[in-house]
Design an enzyme around this catalytic site. Structure first.
Site, PDB file in Angstrom:
ATOM      1  N   THR A   1     -26.937  45.576  60.470  1.00 29.22           N
ATOM      2  CA  THR A   1     -25.769  44.848  59.997  1.00 29.22           C
ATOM      3  C   THR A   1     -25.533  43.648  60.904  1.00 29.22           C
ATOM      4  O   THR A   1     -26.035  43.592  62.027  1.00 29.22           O
ATOM      5  CB  THR A   1     -24.516  45.733  60.011  1.00 29.22           C
ATOM      6  OG1 THR A   1     -24.222  46.091  61.379  1.00 29.22           O
ATOM      7  CG2 THR A   1     -24.727  46.999  59.199  1.00 29.22           C
TER       8      THR A   1
ATOM      9  N   GLU B   9     -26.559  49.002  54.155  1.00 31.62           N
ATOM     10  CA  GLU B   9     -26.704  50.451  54.189  1.00 31.62           C
ATOM     11  C   GLU B   9     -27.152  51.043  52.854  1.00 31.62           C
ATOM     12  O   GLU B   9     -27.478  52.238  52.795  1.00 31.62           O
ATOM     13  CB  GLU B   9     -25.369  51.094  54.605  1.00 31.62           C
ATOM     14  CG  GLU B   9     -24.941  50.770  56.022  1.00 31.62           C
ATOM     15  CD  GLU B   9     -24.095  49.502  56.150  1.00 31.62           C
ATOM     16  OE1 GLU B   9     -23.403  49.349  57.164  1.00 31.62           O
ATOM     17  OE2 GLU B   9     -24.154  48.656  55.228  1.00 31.62           O
TER      18      GLU B   9
ATOM     19  N   LYS C 184      -1.176  43.605  53.623  1.00 34.50           N
ATOM     20  CA  LYS C 184      -0.118  44.546  53.265  1.00 34.50           C
ATOM     21  C   LYS C 184       1.235  43.901  53.520  1.00 34.50           C
ATOM     22  O   LYS C 184       1.637  43.716  54.669  1.00 34.50           O
ATOM     23  CB  LYS C 184      -0.251  45.852  54.047  1.00 34.50           C
ATOM     24  CG  LYS C 184       0.629  46.971  53.481  1.00 34.50           C
ATOM     25  CD  LYS C 184       0.261  48.320  54.070  1.00 34.50           C
ATOM     26  CE  LYS C 184       0.986  49.444  53.332  1.00 34.50           C
ATOM     27  NZ  LYS C 184       0.612  50.774  53.852  1.00 34.50           N
TER      28      LYS C 184
ATOM     29  N   TRP D 292       0.009  45.943  48.531  1.00 38.79           N
ATOM     30  CA  TRP D 292      -1.266  45.316  48.875  1.00 38.79           C
ATOM     31  C   TRP D 292      -1.475  44.011  48.111  1.00 38.79           C
ATOM     32  O   TRP D 292      -1.201  43.922  46.921  1.00 38.79           O
ATOM     33  CB  TRP D 292      -2.427  46.255  48.568  1.00 38.79           C
ATOM     34  CG  TRP D 292      -2.463  47.486  49.413  1.00 38.79           C
ATOM     35  CD1 TRP D 292      -2.215  48.771  49.004  1.00 38.79           C
ATOM     36  CD2 TRP D 292      -2.758  47.577  50.799  1.00 38.79           C
ATOM     37  NE1 TRP D 292      -2.347  49.642  50.051  1.00 38.79           N
ATOM     38  CE2 TRP D 292      -2.680  48.937  51.175  1.00 38.79           C
ATOM     39  CE3 TRP D 292      -3.082  46.626  51.777  1.00 38.79           C
ATOM     40  CZ2 TRP D 292      -2.909  49.375  52.475  1.00 38.79           C
ATOM     41  CZ3 TRP D 292      -3.309  47.068  53.078  1.00 38.79           C
ATOM     42  CH2 TRP D 292      -3.220  48.422  53.416  1.00 38.79           C
TER      43      TRP D 292
END
Length: 544
Positions: A186, A331, A441, A446
């Site tokens: 990554t 991944e 938030k 959200w």
């Protein structure tokens, strides 16, 4: 258990190229070289040179399980390494030359690379760091002798000289299909980079998944140009899928600007191309500035980051392309979902049709679920948002030599926590709404940074936009919008707000809007929210 009476032959990566050499011997692999000229050969000749490479690797002392690093662009030599390294049972470890020096140092040493193959124009990346890689025994410059540059690297060898005189056949070992084949780390936006270690089985199954009807148009008579780098999650599986299907493979080398990409698309008759949104933004600018059109290209696949709705509309309405969005991660090898074409598209027109393209259909072999903050599974109703988790034969079960990260990433029942927030609708259509760390938030509700960015980028004067959460004494967090305008344009904050009024909920309206010359990007082309938050950490919202 009653067992079936079928042969038990392991899935092996080298068998892909062996098949292509027999079934599609003259179908071409074309690449723009680092030196400049176009190189082309058929799959049969590619297979012969891969056998020569395998002999050369053995002569260098590479054994099964050894990690072989590559720092290279999309070229025919890198293609040979994909097969030659894995074919002898070693691990092809692709390294991103755009990473910071400390990240490269960590990755090379953590992976314990034995040798590193490197393109000649990337030598400066490593020359200043060679003393940081005590485990690397040799560097192979991917060049012929004529174009071999001077280098300060110790034990530097010439790629073409290594292959010269080697036999064009090789007795490939019969490997267990779970043998490690390749590795990719990554980009390490938080903490050290983490390694995903792929297997022969996972890679072959992933390539077959890409070939499912309705995903991407592969096959005889087609031609694919992966602009996505071969150092970024195996170029999204294209160097494996194309030979299986008999698809012509075009590799762009180091030149990834709009003009150079367009030239290859047209000259080589490309029908399918894949890359990240920043690449497609550059190509779109070139098309608009020159008035050029596509004559063979029909499908454009975007991944790596959310594609702006405005870009989908531009390519489909102005240039007649079918824009396909994919979702995946390092991944997940990486592709788990792609495209939304299907019965859901019937009868949709205009914006409704384009908005449907923001969704991607789940592949066979991959399972997806949504989980709430308490660990409960959520419905797939297209509305309910939750953390996206996945599992399947080409998804990691842990990170390489990193128990702490593995424990954090995997659930107790064997699912991988993606860190993405998403909805899933009927028909297994996934829509990413944000990263968990990028959600804003505000007052307990959200706000999706991706949705806010998309609406901002629908303004004709906006080239790029990024939304980040800023602290607020009353609402906890409020959104701040950071914008890059198209060259010669200056929309102003009020014009952006006026544009957003009818497109977002009123409480989503950014408290502040800043204009910058460019946004920071990660090594894989994503906007770096981490760097933006650091850059604006001392900014106080006007509403605070």
């Amino acid at each position: 258990m009653l067992e079936g009476q079928m042969m038990d032959r392991p899935l092996q990566i080298i068998d892909i190229l062996k098949h292509a050499a027999k079934a599609f011997p003259t179908i071409e692999v074309v690449s723009r070289t680092v030196e400049g000229p176009i190189h082309r050969y058929g799959y049969r000749d590619a297979y012969k040179r891969t056998a020569q490479l395998a002999h050369a690797l053995k002569a260098l002392g590479i054994e099964e399980g050894d990690r072989v690093g590559t720092i290279a662009w999309n070229t025919f030599r890198h293609f040979e390494l994909y097969y030659g390294v894995s074919g002898i049972g070693a691990v092809c470890h692709t390294l991103n030359p755009r990473l910071f020096a400390d990240q490269l140092e960590y990755i090379v040493n953590h992976a314990d690379d034995r040798v590193i193959f490197i393109d000649s124009n990337l030598l400066p990346v490593v020359e200043k760091m060679a003393d940081k890689f005590p485990g690397v025994k040799a560097y192979i410059v991917m060049s012929d002798r004529e174009n071999m540059p001077e280098t300060s690297l110790p034990n530097a060898l010439c790629y073409e000289e290594l292959l010269a005189g080697q036999p064009e056949t090789f007795d490939w070992p019969l490997l267990d299909e779970k043998t490690a084949s390749a590795m990719c780390y990554t980009s390490g936006t938080t903490g050290n980079p983490k390694g995903s270690l792929y297997s022969h089985r996972s890679t072959v199954l992933h390539a077959l998944g890409l070939l499912a009807p309705g995903v991407m148009p592969f096959g005889l008579g087609t031609c694919v140009l992966p602009v996505v780098p071969m150092f970024h999650v195996q170029a999204w599986g294209q160097p494996y899928a194309a030979p299986i299907a008999g698809t012509k493979l075009v590799l762009p080398g180091p030149k990834l600007d709009g003009e150079s990409i367009y030239e290859l698309l047209e000259n080589e008759g490309v029908t399918l191309t894949l890359g990240v949104p920043t690449i497609w933004m550059g190509l779109l600018t070139h098309l608009r500035e020159t008035g050029k059109r596509f004559t063979t290209l029909s499908h454009l696949v975007s991944g790596g980051a959310a594609i702006p709705l405005s870009m989908i509309k531009a390519y489909e309405e102005e240039y007649g392309l079918n824009v396909v969005q994919g979702w995946g991660m390092t991944e997940t090898s990486p592709v788990c979902c792609a495209g939304a074409n299907g019965p859901e598209m019937e009868g949709l027109e205009g914006d409704a049709r384009h908005e449907q393209k923001l969704r991607q259909r789940q592949f066979f072999g991959v399972e997806l679920r949504l989980i709430d903050e308490d660990g409960n599974e959520l419905p797939h109703d297209g509305e309910t948002q939750g953390e996206l988790q996945c599992r399947g034969p080409w998804i990691i079960n842990g990170y390489y030599r990193n128990e702490e990260a593995s424990a954090a990433a995997m659930t107790g029942d064997g699912w991988f926590r993606t860190g993405d927030v998403a909805t899933i609708s009927d028909g297994a259509l996934l829509q990413i709404t944000d990263r968990t760390k990028d959600l804003i938030k505000s007052g307990g509700e959200w706000i999706s940074s991706i949705d806010l960015e998309n609406e901002a980028m629908s303004h004709p004067d906006v080239a790029e936009a990024a939304a980040i959460a800023m602290p607020h004494p009353k609402w906890q967090e409020r959104p701040m919008l950071i914008i890059v305008a198209h060259p010669g344009k200056n929309p102003g904050a009020e014009a952006i707000r006026e544009h957003l009024k009818s497109r977002i909920a009123s409480w989503w309206m950014p408290d502040d809007i800043a204009f910058v010359e460019e946004l920071p990007h990660t090594a894989t082309g994503k906007v770096s929210k981490l760097q933006l938050r650091e850059r604006f950490k001392d900014h106080v919202l006007s509403t605070a």
